[in-house]
Motif scaffolding. Structure first.
Motif, PDB file in Angstrom:
ATOM      1  N   ASP A 293       0.834  -1.202   0.000  1.00  0.00           N
ATOM      2  CA  ASP A 293       0.000   0.000   0.000  1.00  0.00           C
ATOM      3  C   ASP A 293       0.872   1.258   0.000  1.00  0.00           C
ATOM      4  OD1 ASP A 293      -2.150  -1.630   0.097  1.00  0.00           O
ATOM      5  OD2 ASP A 293      -2.854  -1.031   2.071  1.00  0.00           O
ATOM      6  N   ASN A 302      -5.214   4.706   0.939  1.00  0.00           N
ATOM      7  CA  ASN A 302      -4.112   4.023   0.268  1.00  0.00           C
ATOM      8  C   ASN A 302      -4.440   3.725  -1.186  1.00  0.00           C
ATOM      9  OD1 ASN A 302      -2.364   3.802   2.504  1.00  0.00           O
ATOM     10  ND2 ASN A 302      -3.409   1.947   3.225  1.00  0.00           N
ATOM     11  N   ALA A 304      -2.909   1.013  -3.965  1.00  0.00           N
ATOM     12  CA  ALA A 304      -2.280  -0.284  -3.693  1.00  0.00           C
ATOM     13  C   ALA A 304      -1.866  -1.013  -4.965  1.00  0.00           C
ATOM     14  CB  ALA A 304      -3.238  -1.164  -2.895  1.00  0.00           C
TER      15      ALA A 304
END
Length: 405
Positions: A293, A302, A304
């Motif tokens: 992340d 986040n 990712a």
């Protein structure tokens, strides 16, 4: 293909698919195909098969309508006997078994004459065919009895006794061949996945030789039977596996090495994921994928990377963690997630990476991720190079993804 429609056509032509009499079914099928299938229809059928990737699994196979007969000896014998009525097929068969075709300019094919599976005969000569595609055992003195019947009772010269076998290991029993001259006995395999079988040397070869002048029912039924015949036989892998087994039995010391290799192979996915985690500082999720992340302060969430690992490939995904909440039917979250996708796409274009990814398909509103596929093992190095490039861009420029919208 509508089975009820086919049944209706068969009944009109005096047959039924649902009566387990393969000889009558095949005759009925010939009546139907000769009456209703012309060259254009056959061509359209082949184009449909090719377009829909049905080469190995036709959407319709005329013999699958009597699938309960596959294992039965008579099913294959009835089809093969019918196919031998075609001169092209017979010519290639005679060549394959080493019999002079000039002896069979005028011939007939019979089934179960004196219990012989298939008998090809003229007024003076004959070929005995014993079909063992169903793995039936040899009866006591079986081939020897057939040989004597043709030679002594019918006064025919026996040119060849063909033992049609499901694989290269099944041979005529010693008791069955008894005093028959060895040169008369020819064992051939129905299908072995190579190039020296009945499938390749006779049927497939004949199909290639048949032209537009050949009755269309031959072409269609021959194509369909080739598929069924493949299902009865062995493959090249079967042979290799047998050889592999023989080597293990003959050299037990090698088994520990083989077992170690198998263990290493079974653990390979885990090892590949751990290598990615070690190289790029991410995590191994349940031995299924590598993930990492990248937190964006501006976005407050986040972005990712997931890299799912399979035996033959790796799939790299780039996405926003907002997708997890968007799937909970939260309109507000869904709107953010959709905007994140647009932001990621713009960011990839900025870093000249967008062409590397396969974009989400239209209508895919559940897991909209940017994806790139790598074959294993040939593209494993490319996976590492691309992941390294992408991760460095994310590390340096994560905050520029969020557009603020």
């Amino acid at each position: 293909m509508d089975y009820n429609y086919l049944q209706e056509l068969l009944e009109k032509n005096g047959g039924s698919f649902f009566v387990n009499k393969s000889k009558e079914i095949i005759e009925s099928a010939f009546k139907i195909t000769s009456k209703f299938i012309d060259g254009d229809t056959l061509q359209r059928y082949r184009e449909y098969i090719k377009k829909n990737n049905f080469e190995e699994n036709y959407s319709f196979n005329i013999f699958e309508l009597i699938s309960d007969s596959y294992y039965k000896e008579n099913f294959h014998s009835d089809i093969i006997a019918k196919l031998f009525e075609n001169e092209i097929i017979l010519k290639n068969f005679l060549k394959f078994i080493g019999v002079d075709k000039s002896k069979y300019k005028s011939y007939e094919v019979s089934r179960e004459e004196n219990k012989i599976d298939i008998l090809i005969k003229t007024e003076t000569n004959c070929i005995i065919i014993e079909n063992k595609l169903n793995w039936a055992r040899d009866m006591p003195e079986q081939l020897f009895r057939y040989y004597n019947e043709c030679k002594n009772s019918k006064k025919l010269e026996v040119d060849k006794i063909v033992y049609l076998s499901p694989n290269s290991y099944k041979k005529p029993a010693d008791d069955s061949v008894k005093e028959i001259p060895k040169e008369l006995i020819k064992t051939i395999v129905g299908y072995d996945g190579e190039n020296e079988d009945f499938y390749t040397m006779v049927l497939e070869k004949s199909l290639k030789e048949m032209n537009d002048n050949e009755p269309k029912e031959w072409l269609l039924l021959l194509e369909h039977y080739l598929k069924i015949l493949r299902q009865t036989g062995e493959t090249k892998m079967d042979k290799l596996t047998k050889e592999f087994y023989d080597k293990i039995v003959n050299d037990g010391k090698e088994y520990e090495k083989i077992e170690l290799i198998a263990t290493m192979y079974n653990d390979l996915i885990k090892t590949r994921i751990n290598n990615l985690a070690e190289k790029f500082g991410g995590e191994n999720w349940d031995n299924q994928c590598f993930y990492r992340d990248f937190y964006s302060e501006k976005r407050g969430i986040n972005y990712a990377i997931d890299i799912y690992i399979y035996n033959d490939k790796s799939l790299l995904f780039l996405f926003s963690r907002e997708e997890g909440t968007a799937t909970d039917d939260n309109p507000k979250s869904t709107k953010k997630w959709e905007q994140d996708n647009k932001d990621i796409e713009a960011w990839l274009k900025k870093h000249k990476l967008i062409e590397e990814f396969r974009l989400p398909e239209e209508g895919d509103n559940t897991w909209w991720r940017f994806m790139k596929e790598f074959k294993f093992p040939e593209e494993e190095k490319a996976l590492y190079e691309f992941a390294d490039k992408l991760i460095k861009c994310l590390e340096k420029d994560i905050e520029s993804i969020y557009s603020g919208k």
